[in-house]
Design an enzyme around this catalytic site. Sequence first.
Site, mmCIF file in Angstrom:
data_model
loop_
_atom_site.group_PDB
_atom_site.id
_atom_site.type_symbol
_atom_site.label_atom_id
_atom_site.label_comp_id
_atom_site.label_asym_id
_atom_site.label_seq_id
_atom_site.Cartn_x
_atom_site.Cartn_y
_atom_site.Cartn_z
ATOM 1 N N TRP A 42 22.068 0.984 -2.104
ATOM 2 C CA TRP A 42 21.512 -0.363 -2.225
ATOM 3 C C TRP A 42 20.875 -0.590 -3.593
ATOM 4 O O TRP A 42 20.422 -1.681 -3.885
ATOM 5 C CB TRP A 42 20.512 -0.639 -1.111
ATOM 6 C CG TRP A 42 19.547 0.478 -0.858
ATOM 7 C CD1 TRP A 42 18.352 0.660 -1.469
ATOM 8 C CD2 TRP A 42 19.715 1.560 0.059
ATOM 9 N NE1 TRP A 42 17.756 1.796 -0.983
ATOM 10 C CE2 TRP A 42 18.574 2.368 -0.036
ATOM 11 C CE3 TRP A 42 20.731 1.928 0.962
ATOM 12 C CZ2 TRP A 42 18.411 3.532 0.720
ATOM 13 C CZ3 TRP A 42 20.558 3.074 1.719
ATOM 14 C CH2 TRP A 42 19.414 3.854 1.597
ATOM 15 N N GLU A 55 16.326 -2.639 3.333
ATOM 16 C CA GLU A 55 14.870 -2.576 3.527
ATOM 17 C C GLU A 55 14.510 -2.589 5.009
ATOM 18 O O GLU A 55 13.587 -1.908 5.437
ATOM 19 C CB GLU A 55 14.181 -3.744 2.810
ATOM 20 C CG GLU A 55 14.142 -3.597 1.291
ATOM 21 C CD GLU A 55 13.386 -2.361 0.821
ATOM 22 O OE1 GLU A 55 12.563 -1.823 1.574
ATOM 23 O OE2 GLU A 55 13.645 -1.915 -0.308
ATOM 24 N N THR A 61 12.531 4.782 9.078
ATOM 25 C CA THR A 61 13.714 5.642 9.134
ATOM 26 C C THR A 61 13.948 6.283 7.764
ATOM 27 O O THR A 61 13.766 5.633 6.736
ATOM 28 C CB THR A 61 14.957 4.799 9.531
ATOM 29 O OG1 THR A 61 14.613 4.018 10.687
ATOM 30 C CG2 THR A 61 16.128 5.672 9.888
ATOM 31 N N LEU A 98 19.575 4.222 15.350
ATOM 32 C CA LEU A 98 18.504 3.933 14.380
ATOM 33 C C LEU A 98 17.184 3.621 15.095
ATOM 34 O O LEU A 98 16.111 3.778 14.530
ATOM 35 C CB LEU A 98 18.868 2.725 13.512
ATOM 36 C CG LEU A 98 19.660 2.977 12.233
ATOM 37 C CD1 LEU A 98 19.919 1.660 11.519
ATOM 38 C CD2 LEU A 98 18.938 3.937 11.308
ATOM 39 N N GLY A 99 17.288 3.154 16.350
ATOM 40 C CA GLY A 99 16.072 2.836 17.115
ATOM 41 C C GLY A 99 15.426 1.535 16.662
ATOM 42 O O GLY A 99 15.918 0.864 15.746
ATOM 43 N N TYR A 138 5.758 -6.818 3.409
ATOM 44 C CA TYR A 138 6.438 -5.753 2.653
ATOM 45 C C TYR A 138 7.882 -6.150 2.329
ATOM 46 O O TYR A 138 8.316 -6.093 1.176
ATOM 47 C CB TYR A 138 6.432 -4.421 3.444
ATOM 48 C CG TYR A 138 7.371 -3.446 2.793
ATOM 49 C CD1 TYR A 138 6.996 -2.777 1.631
ATOM 50 C CD2 TYR A 138 8.676 -3.268 3.269
ATOM 51 C CE1 TYR A 138 7.886 -1.939 0.969
ATOM 52 C CE2 TYR A 138 9.563 -2.441 2.618
ATOM 53 C CZ TYR A 138 9.170 -1.770 1.476
ATOM 54 O OH TYR A 138 10.052 -0.969 0.816
ATOM 55 N N ASP A 156 3.808 -0.840 1.462
ATOM 56 C CA ASP A 156 4.016 -0.169 2.747
ATOM 57 C C ASP A 156 3.114 1.063 2.798
ATOM 58 O O ASP A 156 2.246 1.251 1.935
ATOM 59 C CB ASP A 156 5.501 0.196 2.932
ATOM 60 C CG ASP A 156 5.946 1.272 1.958
ATOM 61 O OD1 ASP A 156 5.152 1.647 1.063
ATOM 62 O OD2 ASP A 156 7.080 1.764 2.097
ATOM 63 N N CYS A 220 3.885 14.938 -11.041
ATOM 64 C CA CYS A 220 3.595 13.512 -10.842
ATOM 65 C C CYS A 220 3.405 12.783 -12.185
ATOM 66 O O CYS A 220 2.587 13.194 -13.001
ATOM 67 C CB CYS A 220 2.336 13.372 -9.993
ATOM 68 S SG CYS A 220 1.877 11.645 -9.754
ATOM 69 N N CYS A 226 -5.038 9.706 -11.717
ATOM 70 C CA CYS A 226 -5.321 9.890 -10.293
ATOM 71 C C CYS A 226 -6.695 10.521 -10.072
ATOM 72 O O CYS A 226 -6.908 11.694 -10.379
ATOM 73 C CB CYS A 226 -4.228 10.758 -9.679
ATOM 74 S SG CYS A 226 -4.490 11.047 -7.918
HETATM 75 FE FE1 SF4 Z 1 0.202 11.988 -8.144
HETATM 76 FE FE2 SF4 Z 1 -2.302 11.748 -7.335
HETATM 77 FE FE3 SF4 Z 1 -0.330 11.745 -5.567
HETATM 78 FE FE4 SF4 Z 1 -0.980 13.994 -6.844
HETATM 79 S S1 SF4 Z 1 -2.262 12.877 -5.394
HETATM 80 S S2 SF4 Z 1 1.079 13.228 -6.485
HETATM 81 S S3 SF4 Z 1 -1.518 13.182 -8.843
HETATM 82 S S4 SF4 Z 1 -0.703 10.221 -7.126
#
Ligand code: SF4
Length: 373
Positions: A42, A55, A61, A98-99, A138, A156, A220, A226
């Site tokens: 998609w 979506e 799923t 798929l439910g 969403y 979501d 990440c 973060c």
């Molecule tokens: Fe990235 Fe923070 Fe998730 Fe770790 S906790 S994967 S740093 S967003």
Amino acid sequence: MDQTVYQKLLSPLSLEEAEGRIRKAGAALTTWYKAAARDLPWRRTKDPYAIWVSEVMLQQTRVETVIPYYRRFLSALPDIKALAEADEMQLHKLWEGLGYYSRVRNLQRAARQIMADYGGVMPQSRDALLSLCGIGSYTAGAVASIAFGERTPAVDGNVLRVVSRLLAAEGDILSPSVRKGVEALLLSQMPDDAGSFNQAVMDLGAGVCLPNGAPECAACPVCDCCLAAQRGQQLAFPVKAPKAKRRIEERTVFLIRTAAGETLLRRRPEEGLLAGLWEFPNEEGRLGREEAAALLAGRGIRPQKLQTLGKSKHIFTHLEWQMAGYLAICGDVPLQPGEVLATDRERRQAYTIPSAFDAYKQVLDSIAKEKGI
Ligand code: SF4
């Protein structure tokens, strides 16, 4: 964004700090997405109908499960008109396994709305999409941003988890006010390429910032934005209020079979749980042998043989069925409204029986196999 709305997220960051982190994360995520996006069927199209179908299938799923269903569905019903005109049995067959069948029923209702109100053309804005049956915040955000390039979020569970970790936000992600706060924050800070941003967060949530167990922070692209990772508290987020306990319901399932190898099927009511699907007759409660025989006799069925079957369990979102069953081999089976007698082949090919009854379908399939049907 509005300070009062932001406060519901319960993040230790000030609004300005949170906005800065989301802005920075948005830029990093869109760059990462361009280099590392998953290649999904998609994502090779801009057809809003195909994106919408994907979506809806992806709700609750997994991607790997959805791919063959998505291909089969689009090849059988390639556009909105075909979906609007599809026969209900075909629709259920395309969705079987798929439910959550209400999804496909709503999909068709919305397709009919589009035929009637929009001349068969998918409406292009989030607000107009929200007026269609079964399309919530969403899905409207996902379709409007990916297919039409509208700068709008698609929030979501994955997105709520990622944002709550980025901001170490302690608000309950199941509460509407937290969702509203996350939507407002993303809307105010997300990059212009909202389609790529929304899909990047989906990919991050599915493959890096994982829901169960430790997220893969070393891989990440937004690790330096973060707060949860900086504090070593990734597993403390997201915060979810405990869910209400699932209700347990005992049921007795009847496989009522004629000597000629037909099985009695009953259509469920048009509204409510598993609406409009076919099932083996079943009653609430755990009936003993004598009670089961009396119940059958009450509706004119006198089995030549009544065999006890094993137990089975099926979990719905708010309900758990604990089932026990009987196989009743009968001569005559009088039909009531909404019932049919189906051969094993008809049962498999024409009638959609939900997976809640899988254990009992297997009993019939092994009888059919033994008899070489
Ligand atoms: Fe990235 Fe923070 Fe998730 Fe770790 S906790 S994967 S740093 S967003």
